[in-house]
Design a protein around this motif. Structure first.
Motif, PDB file in Angstrom:
ATOM      1  N   ASP A  25     -42.155  53.484  11.822  1.00  0.00           N
ATOM      2  CA  ASP A  25     -41.587  52.402  12.622  1.00  0.00           C
ATOM      3  C   ASP A  25     -41.439  52.846  14.070  1.00  0.00           C
ATOM      4  OD1 ASP A  25     -39.333  54.051  12.742  1.00  0.00           O
ATOM      5  OD2 ASP A  25     -38.438  53.118  10.981  1.00  0.00           O
ATOM      6  N   ILE A  26     -40.796  52.025  14.887  1.00  0.00           N
ATOM      7  CA  ILE A  26     -40.720  52.272  16.334  1.00  0.00           C
ATOM      8  C   ILE A  26     -39.506  53.107  16.728  1.00  0.00           C
ATOM      9  CG2 ILE A  26     -41.921  50.119  16.837  1.00  0.00           C
ATOM     10  CD1 ILE A  26     -39.169  48.948  17.595  1.00  0.00           C
ATOM     11  N   TYR A  27     -38.627  53.431  15.779  1.00  0.00           N
ATOM     12  CA  TYR A  27     -37.389  54.121  16.126  1.00  0.00           C
ATOM     13  C   TYR A  27     -37.580  55.638  16.164  1.00  0.00           C
ATOM     14  CZ  TYR A  27     -35.585  49.546  14.779  1.00  0.00           C
ATOM     15  OH  TYR A  27     -35.364  48.204  14.685  1.00  0.00           O
ATOM     16  N   GLN A  28     -36.711  56.306  16.914  1.00  0.00           N
ATOM     17  CA  GLN A  28     -36.685  57.766  16.961  1.00  0.00           C
ATOM     18  C   GLN A  28     -35.582  58.241  16.016  1.00  0.00           C
ATOM     19  OE1 GLN A  28     -36.217  59.084  20.985  1.00  0.00           O
ATOM     20  NE2 GLN A  28     -38.272  58.426  21.606  1.00  0.00           N
ATOM     21  N   HIS A  29     -35.990  58.791  14.893  1.00  0.00           N
ATOM     22  CA  HIS A  29     -35.035  59.188  13.864  1.00  0.00           C
ATOM     23  C   HIS A  29     -34.570  60.624  14.129  1.00  0.00           C
ATOM     24  CE1 HIS A  29     -35.873  55.580  11.501  1.00  0.00           C
ATOM     25  NE2 HIS A  29     -37.131  55.736  11.872  1.00  0.00           N
ATOM     26  N   LYS A  30     -33.266  60.773  14.248  1.00  0.00           N
ATOM     27  CA  LYS A  30     -32.686  62.049  14.645  1.00  0.00           C
ATOM     28  C   LYS A  30     -32.122  62.796  13.435  1.00  0.00           C
ATOM     29  CE  LYS A  30     -31.476  60.268  19.219  1.00  0.00           C
ATOM     30  NZ  LYS A  30     -30.386  60.039  20.201  1.00  0.00           N
ATOM     31  N   ASN A  31     -31.725  64.041  13.705  1.00  0.00           N
ATOM     32  CA  ASN A  31     -31.137  64.894  12.679  1.00  0.00           C
ATOM     33  C   ASN A  31     -29.854  64.258  12.138  1.00  0.00           C
ATOM     34  OD1 ASN A  31     -30.503  67.139  11.088  1.00  0.00           O
ATOM     35  ND2 ASN A  31     -29.419  68.158  12.746  1.00  0.00           N
ATOM     36  N   GLN A  32     -29.632  64.403  10.823  1.00  0.00           N
ATOM     37  CA  GLN A  32     -28.439  63.954  10.109  1.00  0.00           C
ATOM     38  C   GLN A  32     -28.412  62.438   9.881  1.00  0.00           C
ATOM     39  OE1 GLN A  32     -24.939  65.490  12.081  1.00  0.00           O
ATOM     40  NE2 GLN A  32     -25.312  67.578  11.367  1.00  0.00           N
ATOM     41  N   GLU A  33     -29.524  61.763  10.084  1.00  0.00           N
ATOM     42  CA  GLU A  33     -29.572  60.340   9.744  1.00  0.00           C
ATOM     43  C   GLU A  33     -29.467  60.181   8.231  1.00  0.00           C
ATOM     44  OE1 GLU A  33     -32.675  57.834  11.097  1.00  0.00           O
ATOM     45  OE2 GLU A  33     -32.295  58.229  13.216  1.00  0.00           O
ATOM     46  N   CYS A  34     -28.654  59.232   7.792  1.00  0.00           N
ATOM     47  CA  CYS A  34     -28.450  59.000   6.362  1.00  0.00           C
ATOM     48  C   CYS A  34     -28.690  57.525   6.063  1.00  0.00           C
ATOM     49  CB  CYS A  34     -27.029  59.404   5.955  1.00  0.00           C
ATOM     50  SG  CYS A  34     -26.640  59.022   4.219  1.00  0.00           S
ATOM     51  N   TRP A  35     -29.759  57.246   5.336  1.00  0.00           N
ATOM     52  CA  TRP A  35     -30.119  55.880   4.965  1.00  0.00           C
ATOM     53  C   TRP A  35     -29.706  55.622   3.523  1.00  0.00           C
ATOM     54  CZ3 TRP A  35     -32.741  52.262   8.091  1.00  0.00           C
ATOM     55  CH2 TRP A  35     -33.109  52.736   9.350  1.00  0.00           C
ATOM     56  N   LEU A  36     -28.981  54.541   3.317  1.00  0.00           N
ATOM     57  CA  LEU A  36     -28.632  54.099   1.973  1.00  0.00           C
ATOM     58  C   LEU A  36     -29.499  52.883   1.654  1.00  0.00           C
ATOM     59  CD1 LEU A  36     -24.733  54.373   2.107  1.00  0.00           C
ATOM     60  CD2 LEU A  36     -26.440  56.155   1.676  1.00  0.00           C
ATOM     61  N   LYS A  37     -30.233  52.943   0.523  1.00  0.00           N
ATOM     62  CA  LYS A  37     -31.196  51.896   0.202  1.00  0.00           C
ATOM     63  C   LYS A  37     -31.014  51.419  -1.240  1.00  0.00           C
ATOM     64  CE  LYS A  37     -34.740  53.781   3.320  1.00  0.00           C
ATOM     65  NZ  LYS A  37     -36.163  54.190   3.449  1.00  0.00           N
ATOM     66  N   TYR A  38     -31.700  50.316  -1.510  1.00  0.00           N
ATOM     67  CA  TYR A  38     -31.719  49.795  -2.881  1.00  0.00           C
ATOM     68  C   TYR A  38     -33.125  49.329  -3.216  1.00  0.00           C
ATOM     69  CZ  TYR A  38     -31.445  46.559  -6.778  1.00  0.00           C
ATOM     70  OH  TYR A  38     -31.680  45.926  -7.951  1.00  0.00           O
ATOM     71  N   ALA A  39     -33.559  49.623  -4.422  1.00  0.00           N
ATOM     72  CA  ALA A  39     -34.827  49.119  -4.940  1.00  0.00           C
ATOM     73  C   ALA A  39     -34.718  49.043  -6.457  1.00  0.00           C
ATOM     74  CB  ALA A  39     -35.993  50.007  -4.531  1.00  0.00           C
ATOM     75  N   GLU A  40     -35.106  47.920  -6.996  1.00  0.00           N
ATOM     76  CA  GLU A  40     -35.052  47.764  -8.455  1.00  0.00           C
ATOM     77  C   GLU A  40     -35.996  48.748  -9.140  1.00  0.00           C
ATOM     78  OE1 GLU A  40     -35.606  44.202 -11.789  1.00  0.00           O
ATOM     79  OE2 GLU A  40     -35.743  43.783  -9.642  1.00  0.00           O
ATOM     80  N   GLN A  41     -37.172  48.935  -8.531  1.00  0.00           N
ATOM     81  CA  GLN A  41     -38.128  49.939  -9.006  1.00  0.00           C
ATOM     82  C   GLN A  41     -38.398  50.895  -7.845  1.00  0.00           C
ATOM     83  OE1 GLN A  41     -39.258  50.260 -12.070  1.00  0.00           O
ATOM     84  NE2 GLN A  41     -38.373  48.366 -12.888  1.00  0.00           N
ATOM     85  N   PRO A  42     -37.630  51.974  -7.694  1.00  0.00           N
ATOM     86  CA  PRO A  42     -37.806  52.880  -6.547  1.00  0.00           C
ATOM     87  C   PRO A  42     -39.240  53.389  -6.444  1.00  0.00           C
ATOM     88  CG  PRO A  42     -35.790  53.404  -7.732  1.00  0.00           C
ATOM     89  CD  PRO A  42     -36.520  52.407  -8.572  1.00  0.00           C
ATOM     90  N   LYS A  43     -39.769  53.315  -5.237  1.00  0.00           N
ATOM     91  CA  LYS A  43     -41.140  53.774  -4.984  1.00  0.00           C
ATOM     92  C   LYS A  43     -41.144  54.744  -3.819  1.00  0.00           C
ATOM     93  CE  LYS A  43     -43.296  49.492  -6.635  1.00  0.00           C
ATOM     94  NZ  LYS A  43     -44.200  48.356  -6.288  1.00  0.00           N
ATOM     95  N   ILE A  44     -42.027  55.728  -3.911  1.00  0.00           N
ATOM     96  CA  ILE A  44     -42.119  56.754  -2.881  1.00  0.00           C
ATOM     97  C   ILE A  44     -43.070  56.301  -1.781  1.00  0.00           C
ATOM     98  CG2 ILE A  44     -42.899  59.106  -2.394  1.00  0.00           C
ATOM     99  CD1 ILE A  44     -42.005  59.889  -5.190  1.00  0.00           C
ATOM    100  N   ASN A  45     -42.589  56.374  -0.555  1.00  0.00           N
ATOM    101  CA  ASN A  45     -43.474  56.105   0.590  1.00  0.00           C
ATOM    102  C   ASN A  45     -44.385  57.309   0.851  1.00  0.00           C
ATOM    103  OD1 ASN A  45     -42.451  53.541   1.094  1.00  0.00           O
ATOM    104  ND2 ASN A  45     -40.876  54.298   2.497  1.00  0.00           N
ATOM    105  N   PHE A  46     -43.779  58.477   0.967  1.00  0.00           N
ATOM    106  CA  PHE A  46     -44.517  59.716   1.233  1.00  0.00           C
ATOM    107  C   PHE A  46     -43.853  60.852   0.454  1.00  0.00           C
ATOM    108  CE2 PHE A  46     -44.740  57.148   5.118  1.00  0.00           C
ATOM    109  CZ  PHE A  46     -46.104  56.996   5.241  1.00  0.00           C
ATOM    110  N   LYS A  47     -44.651  61.810   0.053  1.00  0.00           N
ATOM    111  CA  LYS A  47     -44.124  62.990  -0.645  1.00  0.00           C
ATOM    112  C   LYS A  47     -45.032  64.179  -0.367  1.00  0.00           C
ATOM    113  CE  LYS A  47     -42.408  64.601  -5.122  1.00  0.00           C
ATOM    114  NZ  LYS A  47     -41.016  64.747  -4.655  1.00  0.00           N
ATOM    115  N   GLY A  48     -44.416  65.326  -0.087  1.00  0.00           N
ATOM    116  CA  GLY A  48     -45.196  66.534   0.184  1.00  0.00           C
ATOM    117  C   GLY A  48     -45.809  66.500   1.578  1.00  0.00           C
TER     118      GLY A  48
END
Length: 328
Positions: free
Chosen positions: A279-302
């Motif tokens: 996305d367009i944002y600059q994500h900094k250290n210690q950012e904590c995102w709380l999310k919900y998904a009925e079927q959790p899916k991985i965007n990226f791994k490794g």
């Protein structure tokens, strides 16, 4: 009688001389006016002739050289550079049009897409996901066009927002997708190659997260980024450690009111230099995102795929995020 006659004659002479004087003065004024007009006309005529005579006159040879010079300058124009600048201006204008969309409209678009994706099976391939998103885009575009054409909108603000949404869905879809964090990876077939000599064991270094240890119920996954609907916006929700981020997710799920979305995914940025995201944002250290998904899916791994890093040159080699799926 002689005196009276003399006086009468004197008065007649005086009147005659007054008329003559008036005629003479008027004649003199007319002559002077004509002289002044003639002088002004003569000066203008002389000046125009002088300017005409002083005008630069070019010879045919000089004219040919000037035309040749103009052709050379035209041939030396950086046409490719001008094309690149024009393309950049068009892209910037597209980004500006997307950025003009209110945050509530972008959030509604994101929620509607997530609702469509929730209906998919966990094993659905990338092509099917892309088709579902494209189907939603076409339906939403048709709906927005019909609402504008029906002229049922009394609010000018609502009409302008709908026009911006139509433009974003029609010609600026890529920019809008990046703005709301929607990224559908290309379908990649992974092949494992075991070219290590026999008897050599791979030594895995145990990575230590800063802060207190993460509890087992957090199901921590290093170098992993899960998707999902945002329950708590991470840009304004920093935590000192991954354990604290996970605990915030657990607390939110426990305190959620009936019918409220409960957090079941936490995503944390432990890197001191920040974490990459499409996305367009600059994500900094210690950012904590709380999310919900009925079927959790991985965007990226490794590691990020080479195709993704090719289209996003600023992406690092390894995914910097830490995530976990908890039971609620």
């Amino acid at each position: 009688m002689a005196r009276v006659e003399w006086g009468y004659q004197g008065r007649g002479k005086w009147n005659c001389s007054y008329r003559k004087t008036t005629l003479i003065v008027c004649s003199i004024n007319i002559v002077i006016a004509l002289y002044v007009l003639r002088s002004l006309y003569a000066s203008v005529y002389v000046r125009s002739n002088t300017d005409f005579n002083n005008a630069v006159k070019y010879t045919p040879d000089q004219i040919d050289k000037m035309e040749e010079s103009m052709r050379i300058r035209g041939a030396k124009k950086p046409i490719e550079l001008l094309k690149v600048v024009k393309k950049l201006k068009q892209e910037l204008s597209k980004e500006d049009s997307v950025l003009e969309l209110p945050r509530a409209v972008k959030q509604r678009v994101s929620d509607e897409i997530l609702q469509r994706l929730h209906s998919l099976d966990a094993k659905t391939n990338v092509s099917a996901v892309r088709e579902v998103v494209e189907s939603w885009r076409r339906e939403k575009l048709e709906e927005a066009k019909q609402s504008i054409g029906s002229q049922k909108m009394n609010s000018n603000i609502l009409q302008e927002q709908t026009r911006l949404l139509i433009r974003a869905l029609e010609s600026d879809w890529a920019a809008l997708s990046e703005e709301i964090g929607l990224w559908i990876p290309a379908e990649i077939v992974h092949q494992e190659h075991d070219d290590k000599p026999e008897g050599v064991k791979e030594e895995e270094e145990e990575e230590i997260l800063p802060g207190r240890p993460v509890p087992p119920e957090c199901n921590t996954e290093l170098h992993t980024d899960y998707g999902g609907a945002a329950v708590r916006w991470g840009l304004t929700h920093p935590k000192e450690s991954a354990a604290d981020c996970c605990q915030a997710c657990l607390d939110q799920a426990k305190r959620a009111n009936p019918g409220q979305i409960k957090c079941n995914i936490w995503v944390y940025c432990p890197s001191e230099t920040g974490c990459h995201s499409p996305d367009i944002y600059q994500h900094k250290n210690q950012e904590c995102w709380l999310k919900y998904a009925e079927q959790p899916k991985i965007n990226f791994k490794g590691k990020y795929p080479n195709s993704y890093r090719h289209s996003h040159p600023t992406a690092p080699l390894i995914v910097p995020w830490v995530s976990g799926v908890v039971r609620v």
